[in-house]
Each structure stands twice: as structure tokens, then as C-alpha cells.
Design a protein around this motif. Sequence first.
Motif, PDB file in Angstrom:
ATOM      1  N   ASN A 144       0.827  -1.203   0.000  1.00 32.95           N
ATOM      2  CA  ASN A 144       0.000   0.000   0.000  1.00 32.95           C
ATOM      3  C   ASN A 144       0.862   1.254   0.000  1.00 32.95           C
ATOM      4  O   ASN A 144       1.931   1.290   0.616  1.00 32.95           O
ATOM      5  CB  ASN A 144      -0.900   0.034   1.245  1.00 32.95           C
ATOM      6  CG  ASN A 144      -2.150  -0.812   1.083  1.00 32.95           C
ATOM      7  OD1 ASN A 144      -2.842  -0.734   0.075  1.00 32.95           O
ATOM      8  ND2 ASN A 144      -2.446  -1.636   2.087  1.00 32.95           N
ATOM      9  N   TYR A 145       0.359   2.273  -0.685  1.00 32.30           N
ATOM     10  CA  TYR A 145       0.912   3.616  -0.580  1.00 32.30           C
ATOM     11  C   TYR A 145      -0.175   4.513   0.019  1.00 32.30           C
ATOM     12  O   TYR A 145      -1.324   4.097   0.163  1.00 32.30           O
ATOM     13  CB  TYR A 145       1.369   4.134  -1.944  1.00 32.30           C
ATOM     14  CG  TYR A 145       2.653   3.493  -2.422  1.00 32.30           C
ATOM     15  CD1 TYR A 145       3.882   4.091  -2.159  1.00 32.30           C
ATOM     16  CD2 TYR A 145       2.638   2.292  -3.109  1.00 32.30           C
ATOM     17  CE1 TYR A 145       5.069   3.501  -2.580  1.00 32.30           C
ATOM     18  CE2 TYR A 145       3.810   1.691  -3.531  1.00 32.30           C
ATOM     19  CZ  TYR A 145       5.025   2.304  -3.268  1.00 32.30           C
ATOM     20  OH  TYR A 145       6.190   1.711  -3.678  1.00 32.30           O
ATOM     21  N   TYR A 146       0.191   5.734   0.362  1.00 34.52           N
ATOM     22  CA  TYR A 146      -0.701   6.592   1.142  1.00 34.52           C
ATOM     23  C   TYR A 146      -1.022   7.880   0.388  1.00 34.52           C
ATOM     24  O   TYR A 146      -0.109   8.583  -0.064  1.00 34.52           O
ATOM     25  CB  TYR A 146      -0.065   6.918   2.490  1.00 34.52           C
ATOM     26  CG  TYR A 146       0.231   5.701   3.325  1.00 34.52           C
ATOM     27  CD1 TYR A 146      -0.639   5.276   4.311  1.00 34.52           C
ATOM     28  CD2 TYR A 146       1.392   4.940   3.101  1.00 34.52           C
ATOM     29  CE1 TYR A 146      -0.375   4.144   5.069  1.00 34.52           C
ATOM     30  CE2 TYR A 146       1.661   3.810   3.850  1.00 34.52           C
ATOM     31  CZ  TYR A 146       0.776   3.421   4.830  1.00 34.52           C
ATOM     32  OH  TYR A 146       1.041   2.300   5.570  1.00 34.52           O
ATOM     33  N   THR A 243      -8.623   0.004 -11.995  1.00 34.73           N
ATOM     34  CA  THR A 243      -7.225   0.031 -12.443  1.00 34.73           C
ATOM     35  C   THR A 243      -6.348  -0.811 -11.529  1.00 34.73           C
ATOM     36  O   THR A 243      -6.472  -0.751 -10.310  1.00 34.73           O
ATOM     37  CB  THR A 243      -6.693   1.487 -12.464  1.00 34.73           C
ATOM     38  OG1 THR A 243      -7.613   2.319 -13.156  1.00 34.73           O
ATOM     39  CG2 THR A 243      -5.336   1.550 -13.137  1.00 34.73           C
ATOM     40  N   GLU A 244      -5.455  -1.567 -12.124  1.00 36.88           N
ATOM     41  CA  GLU A 244      -4.469  -2.341 -11.384  1.00 36.88           C
ATOM     42  C   GLU A 244      -3.107  -1.708 -11.631  1.00 36.88           C
ATOM     43  O   GLU A 244      -2.612  -1.707 -12.752  1.00 36.88           O
ATOM     44  CB  GLU A 244      -4.473  -3.800 -11.832  1.00 36.88           C
ATOM     45  CG  GLU A 244      -3.762  -4.742 -10.892  1.00 36.88           C
ATOM     46  CD  GLU A 244      -3.968  -6.200 -11.272  1.00 36.88           C
ATOM     47  OE1 GLU A 244      -3.261  -6.672 -12.190  1.00 36.88           O
ATOM     48  OE2 GLU A 244      -4.850  -6.858 -10.677  1.00 36.88           O
ATOM     49  N   PHE A 245      -2.509  -1.164 -10.585  1.00 36.66           N
ATOM     50  CA  PHE A 245      -1.238  -0.457 -10.729  1.00 36.66           C
ATOM     51  C   PHE A 245      -0.074  -1.434 -10.602  1.00 36.66           C
ATOM     52  O   PHE A 245      -0.060  -2.297  -9.732  1.00 36.66           O
ATOM     53  CB  PHE A 245      -1.110   0.635  -9.661  1.00 36.66           C
ATOM     54  CG  PHE A 245      -2.235   1.629  -9.676  1.00 36.66           C
ATOM     55  CD1 PHE A 245      -2.491   2.396 -10.797  1.00 36.66           C
ATOM     56  CD2 PHE A 245      -3.049   1.797  -8.563  1.00 36.66           C
ATOM     57  CE1 PHE A 245      -3.532   3.315 -10.810  1.00 36.66           C
ATOM     58  CE2 PHE A 245      -4.081   2.706  -8.560  1.00 36.66           C
ATOM     59  CZ  PHE A 245      -4.330   3.470  -9.691  1.00 36.66           C
ATOM     60  N   TYR A 246       0.935  -1.231 -11.436  1.00 34.11           N
ATOM     61  CA  TYR A 246       2.098  -2.107 -11.415  1.00 34.11           C
ATOM     62  C   TYR A 246       3.316  -1.456 -10.765  1.00 34.11           C
ATOM     63  O   TYR A 246       4.318  -2.125 -10.512  1.00 34.11           O
ATOM     64  CB  TYR A 246       2.444  -2.571 -12.831  1.00 34.11           C
ATOM     65  CG  TYR A 246       1.397  -3.517 -13.371  1.00 34.11           C
ATOM     66  CD1 TYR A 246       1.417  -4.869 -13.038  1.00 34.11           C
ATOM     67  CD2 TYR A 246       0.365  -3.044 -14.178  1.00 34.11           C
ATOM     68  CE1 TYR A 246       0.432  -5.731 -13.505  1.00 34.11           C
ATOM     69  CE2 TYR A 246      -0.623  -3.903 -14.656  1.00 34.11           C
ATOM     70  CZ  TYR A 246      -0.584  -5.235 -14.311  1.00 34.11           C
ATOM     71  OH  TYR A 246      -1.575  -6.088 -14.764  1.00 34.11           O
ATOM     72  N   SER A 247       3.232  -0.150 -10.521  1.00 27.22           N
ATOM     73  CA  SER A 247       4.335   0.531  -9.843  1.00 27.22           C
ATOM     74  C   SER A 247       3.810   1.788  -9.166  1.00 27.22           C
ATOM     75  O   SER A 247       2.717   2.279  -9.475  1.00 27.22           O
ATOM     76  CB  SER A 247       5.434   0.918 -10.840  1.00 27.22           C
ATOM     77  OG  SER A 247       4.979   1.959 -11.694  1.00 27.22           O
ATOM     78  N   TYR A 248       4.585   2.275  -8.246  1.00 27.85           N
ATOM     79  CA  TYR A 248       4.234   3.512  -7.547  1.00 27.85           C
ATOM     80  C   TYR A 248       4.085   4.667  -8.529  1.00 27.85           C
ATOM     81  O   TYR A 248       3.161   5.484  -8.436  1.00 27.85           O
ATOM     82  CB  TYR A 248       5.311   3.817  -6.503  1.00 27.85           C
ATOM     83  CG  TYR A 248       5.313   5.240  -6.013  1.00 27.85           C
ATOM     84  CD1 TYR A 248       4.347   5.693  -5.118  1.00 27.85           C
ATOM     85  CD2 TYR A 248       6.283   6.138  -6.451  1.00 27.85           C
ATOM     86  CE1 TYR A 248       4.342   6.999  -4.675  1.00 27.85           C
ATOM     87  CE2 TYR A 248       6.286   7.446  -6.000  1.00 27.85           C
ATOM     88  CZ  TYR A 248       5.314   7.880  -5.116  1.00 27.85           C
ATOM     89  OH  TYR A 248       5.322   9.175  -4.681  1.00 27.85           O
ATOM     90  N   TYR A 249       5.005   4.748  -9.481  1.00 32.69           N
ATOM     91  CA  TYR A 249       5.006   5.870 -10.418  1.00 32.69           C
ATOM     92  C   TYR A 249       3.788   5.837 -11.333  1.00 32.69           C
ATOM     93  O   TYR A 249       3.214   6.878 -11.671  1.00 32.69           O
ATOM     94  CB  TYR A 249       6.315   5.863 -11.222  1.00 32.69           C
ATOM     95  CG  TYR A 249       7.518   6.023 -10.349  1.00 32.69           C
ATOM     96  CD1 TYR A 249       7.856   7.266  -9.812  1.00 32.69           C
ATOM     97  CD2 TYR A 249       8.305   4.922  -9.993  1.00 32.69           C
ATOM     98  CE1 TYR A 249       8.952   7.413  -8.973  1.00 32.69           C
ATOM     99  CE2 TYR A 249       9.395   5.060  -9.156  1.00 32.69           C
ATOM    100  CZ  TYR A 249       9.714   6.313  -8.650  1.00 32.69           C
ATOM    101  OH  TYR A 249      10.784   6.449  -7.811  1.00 32.69           O
ATOM    102  N   GLU A 250       3.389   4.635 -11.740  1.00 32.11           N
ATOM    103  CA  GLU A 250       2.177   4.521 -12.546  1.00 32.11           C
ATOM    104  C   GLU A 250       0.967   4.977 -11.737  1.00 32.11           C
ATOM    105  O   GLU A 250       0.115   5.729 -12.238  1.00 32.11           O
ATOM    106  CB  GLU A 250       1.969   3.088 -13.008  1.00 32.11           C
ATOM    107  CG  GLU A 250       0.716   2.928 -13.869  1.00 32.11           C
ATOM    108  CD  GLU A 250       0.333   1.473 -14.104  1.00 32.11           C
ATOM    109  OE1 GLU A 250      -0.601   1.246 -14.897  1.00 32.11           O
ATOM    110  OE2 GLU A 250       0.948   0.578 -13.476  1.00 32.11           O
TER     111      GLU A 250
END
Length: 319
Positions: A144-146, A243-250
Motif C-alpha cells: 500500500n501507498y498513502y 485500475t491495477e497499478f504495477y508501480s508507484y510511479y504509474e
Amino acid sequence: MVKQFADKAEVMDLCAWACIPRSVYYYRNTDGKPGVKPSTHTITLDGGRVENSKVLEAIQDILKQEFVSYGYDLVNEELRSMRYIINPKKTYRLMEENNLLMGTRIHTTGKREFVKFRKITAAYPMEYLCMDIKYVWVEGEQKNYYLLTVLDVYSRKAVEWVFLPSVRKQQVISLFMRLSSQYEVKGITVRNDNGSQFIANVVRKYLKELEINQKFTHISTPQENSYIEAFFSNLRRDLLSKTEFYSYYEAKLKIEAYMDFYNHKRRHRSIGKIAPQEKWLEGLKIKSKLKIQTDDYLCIENNNKNQHQDLTVIEIMSN
């Protein structure tokens, strides 16, 4: 003993015979903190001297930057790259004195002011704000990111946000540093829950210094912060569930694009089926009219007061 025979032999010899250093004999106790007083200026590579207040401003500018969550050591490296001759110890002292250090513990004392009403009614933009954190799952990294977001209640506009691997008290302070540089924040009310980032003493103290009224929702009552909860619900429905994210930057790029869409294009039934930015602009006109009316009222009050004083003077002179 040294003092007793000081008139009969050299102090150096007496100290040697007594097996004590001369520094012990000559030491005089003084009041106050021991050691050299902290410097008030910092030297630059070109030979100039800068007041520590300017260095502190540079530290605050460093910490205002998006994604920056540096401790004192990395801040020190940034200051050196800005041509300051400064050591980590001094950087630590300046940051500690101004509550800018990243701590591992949240210390809180004093009474929190809890909300008195569940629903907020705002008359114009930047009167009431709501703040909260949303977890965003990144599938490609399995973590997880915030997402920390501040929402304007009147227009539902997301006025400031950050998306980071972690959100601590320093990130909250940095967010409000940026917010205060863009808007007039004096007198506004911000509502948040009891997360450790929000109840931290340094956060509460900083908001108080900005003259922001911080209100806390009661424990386990997310409905008291319904506007920001509704925003996160829209975010989940419009973006996160699709959406399914593959990286933090995406994930960051997608969220950034969504924030722009949300503020400028997404229609809301609760604000008349228009976008937040349109409602925001309408509100600024209302706020401007209210300010003019207030200024006119104050002008009339001052004129009445002056007239009353003039009449009083005339009565005194006539008597």
C-alpha cells in the motif's frame, strides 16, 4: 591546598605536587548552559555570513518539496549543495528547535478540540477543509501507498494532496506549508480524524501558528468527516476499482490525472451538477462580496464612532 600555599610556590608546581590539572584549579563555575553558545550565523562558500533565520527558511523550502521526507542528515547535504558551510550537528539543532525533525514516535499532550456538529455548512471557499488518508494498493509491488488529501468543503475541490510510501507528521506539516503559500489560511477550520499524524503535538502546534482551527472527529465516527469520505468513495469507484497499478510511479501519474479531472470536469450533484473548480470560482465571487460588505460595515461603524466623538467634543466646548 593549592590556594593555601599559592603565595609560597608556583601554582604549576603546587598542582603537580597535588596531582591535579591546572585547569581544575583555574575553573570557575558559571551560571547557564555549559559550553560555547550556539552560533547565530552561518558561513557560505563565498565568505558571506547569513543569519540562521535564512538557513531555517532554506530548510523549510527543502521540506516543502513534494516527496521530500528527509531527516537532518540529508537536509544537511542539501544545504551544503546550496553553498552553506554547515555541519549535521547544527542542522539537527535548527530543525529540532523548530519542530522539523522526523521522529519515530508520536507524542501528544493537551486536550483535543472535537467537532460539535456532524454536518458542515460552508458559505465560501477556504472556510472549512477536511483532511484524511487513503490506502492505495499497488499490485505490482504488493504494498500500500498513502494518499493524503485536503478537500475544500464549499466547492469539494481537492486543494492539496500528496501520494507517498508513508505519511508522517512531517509530511502533514509540509503539505500545510505549501497550502499556506498558495492561500490565505488564517481563520480557516480543518477537520480530521485521530490518526497519529494529525494528533502529533508538532502538527497541532504548527497549525495553531498558522491560526488554523483544527477539529477532531470522535473515535470511530467517519460520518463526521463525510465530505472527504465521499471523495475517497468517488476515487475508489472512478479509478481504484477499475485500475491495477504495477508501480508507484504509474499509480501517481494516474492519481494526478484523476485529480485534474475531478477538480475541473467531474460533476457533483451536491454542488449543482457542476465541477468543483466552477463552484470554487462562484464561491470566490461570493467571498469578495462578503468582504466588501464587511468593509463597508466597518467604515460606517468608524464614521458613526467619529461623529459621536465630534459631538462629544462640541458639547464639552459649549459647556
